[in-house]
Design an enzyme around this catalytic site. Structure first.
Site, mmCIF file in Angstrom:
data_model
loop_
_atom_site.group_PDB
_atom_site.id
_atom_site.type_symbol
_atom_site.label_atom_id
_atom_site.label_comp_id
_atom_site.label_asym_id
_atom_site.label_seq_id
_atom_site.Cartn_x
_atom_site.Cartn_y
_atom_site.Cartn_z
ATOM 1 N N ALA A 271 -3.331 -2.013 9.599
ATOM 2 C CA ALA A 271 -3.545 -2.699 8.317
ATOM 3 C C ALA A 271 -5.019 -3.075 8.156
ATOM 4 O O ALA A 271 -5.696 -3.349 9.151
ATOM 5 C CB ALA A 271 -2.663 -3.945 8.253
ATOM 6 N N CYS A 385 -15.236 -3.535 13.883
ATOM 7 C CA CYS A 385 -16.194 -3.924 12.840
ATOM 8 C C CYS A 385 -17.002 -5.126 13.324
ATOM 9 O O CYS A 385 -17.173 -6.106 12.605
ATOM 10 C CB CYS A 385 -15.488 -4.215 11.522
ATOM 11 S SG CYS A 385 -14.183 -5.450 11.619
#
Length: 458
Positions: A271, A385
């Site tokens: 997700a 990230c």
């Protein structure tokens, strides 16, 4: 004489709390409340702004007031260090604890006065009203008025010598980035965080055509970066499922798996589904696994809009076990997300070195666990990230050392990522910085901070 007696009738006058609210007051009140929840209680901003389950006051606002709240909080978080420094210069002594929302009220007002197109008088007036309605803040109502009016008069003198890039970055992050990327590199990253992130789309096909349609430009490895802002679901191609929102840097790791037509590919920690959609669009049979049932439900809704058939599984990867090994695995591991501060300015103020330490342990465990899930000869792409080397370069070096007999690093070439040579390290890792150009011509600056490495199982 009772101060609440009417001068004309001698009868009790209206209480301050009985007065009708001024236009825009509710939005400022909600902004201060959410700001406090984020910086003091460490609640993620996305959760506070969630349309269905977020802050109740925010959900009750009209659409234009919600947009105002987002703008105020964004400015207050991006410039939190500057605003704190300004208050230090304006106050003779620190504001005591247990004074309600005083500091949050001041931060919201100063964000409007200095960084948004809001008249000073409106920002000051509404902040004073807010302080007057907060029982614990009320004794400091005069201080709020005095401090903000002085700032309005002396803006240039008070703010001219502030090192915005430095003070808007928590010390631990500044030190980490200086160690990893040098003094100029750290400053360039911090500078990029002062402006909002662009809106990038990944399209199913023909990015040049979609760039023309949506008045954008092609960046990265085929992403479409939009110039104009607006509601995403009102743009051409949304209803038809022609594209999805995904930062140009976030779109790179999935491409490192190469030709996956007809292969079984696992997207782990999948997700919100941007990479899942990329894998499905490339013709893979995708299994998307995520620990959050709610986030996976949104992924499924996105896949339905896009017309992709994807297997989804709700599971903690530390407990999940596939029936058969996959041809390839993409592990987008849980991380500190410090590469997304342009997009999520709260990350700088809710994360800490302790979070990085705990997350590196989880990343290590997940890498070890997924290794047997790939067929011999299959590829693993690990990505985060995060800008922190402990979650990228350090994590990969340790993984290679632990499993030298089972895996080998497959270096990444700039030709695989649209010619973005500055995003490829000497070791062959992908390392995008928010200060990097998003296209080889260097005309479009800025992307999420991202790290990725690719391995082949022996």
């Amino acid at each position: 004489m009772n101060s609440r007696l009417s001068k004309k009738s001698g009868q009790p006058g209206p209480k301050e709390t009985d007065r009708p609210e001024k236009p825009g007051f509710a939005a400022r009140k909600v902004a201060a409340d959410i700001l406090g929840n984020v910086v003091h209680k460490k609640r993620p901003l996305d959760g506070e702004l969630e349309a269905g389950s977020g802050h109740s006051g925010f959900r009750a606002l009209a659409g234009n007031d919600r947009s105002l709240v987002r703008a105020i909080i964004g400015a207050a978080l991006r410039h939190r260090g500057e605003i704190t420094e300004i208050l230090d210069r304006l106050l003779d002594r620190p504001i005591p604890e247990k004074t309600g929302r005083i500091l949050d009220i001041l931060h919201v007002a100063i964000a409007q006065m200095l960084f948004l197109d809001v008249p000073d008088r409106a920002a000051v007036s509404l902040a004073v009203d807010h302080a007057g309605l907060d029982r614990r803040a009320r004794p400091y109502k005069g201080l709020v008025n005095g401090v903000l009016r002085r700032l309005g008069r002396e803006k240039e003198e008070i703010t001219s010598d502030i090192d915005a890039e430095k003070v808007n970055t928590p010390d631990w992050l500044w030190d980490s980035w200086q160690d990893a990327y040098g003094a100029e590199g750290a400053r360039a990253i911090a500078r990029s965080h002062q402006s909002e992130a662009a809106l990038d789309l990944t399209v199913k096909s023909d990015p040049e055509n979609w760039a023309d349609k949506l008045e954008g430009r092609v960046v990265g490895n085929g992403s479409v970066r939009l110039v104009r802002k607006g509601a995403v679901d009102s743009l051409d191609g949304f209803e038809e499922g022609s594209w999805w929102v995904q930062d140009a840097a976030a779109a790179l790791p999935a491409r490192l798996l190469g030709d996956i037509q007809g292969l079984r590919v696992a997207d782990l920690c999948a997700a919100p589904g941007g990479k899942t959609a990329q894998l499905a669009a490339a013709g893979a049979h995708v299994t998307a696994v995520d620990i959050s049932k709610g986030r996976l439900r949104r992924l499924e809704e996105n896949m339905t809009r896009l017309g992709f058939d994807v297997e989804t599984i709700v599971s903690d990867l530390r407990e999940f076990e596939p029936d058969d090994p996959f041809d390839a695995v993409l592990l987008d591991a849980p991380c500190s997300a410090t590469g997304t501060i342009r997009r999520h300015p709260d990350v700088a103020w809710i994360k800490s070195p302790y979070d990085v330490e705990k997350l590196t342990e989880i990343q290590r465990d997940l890498l070890d666990r997924v290794l047997p899930w790939v067929k011999p000869g299959g590829l693993i792409v690990y990505c985060t990230c995060s800008l922190e080397p402990a979650e990228g370069e350090g994590q990969v070096a340790a993984f290679l050392q632990r499993h030298a007999e089972y895996i080998r690093l497959i270096p990444i070439g700039s030709d695989e990522i649209g010619g973005l040579h500055q995003c490829v390290t000497g070791e062959g890792y992908l390392r995008c910085l928010p200060s990097h150009a998003a296209d080889p011509t260097a005309e479009s600056i800025g992307m999420d901070g991202f790290f990725a490495a690719r391995f082949r199982r022996s």
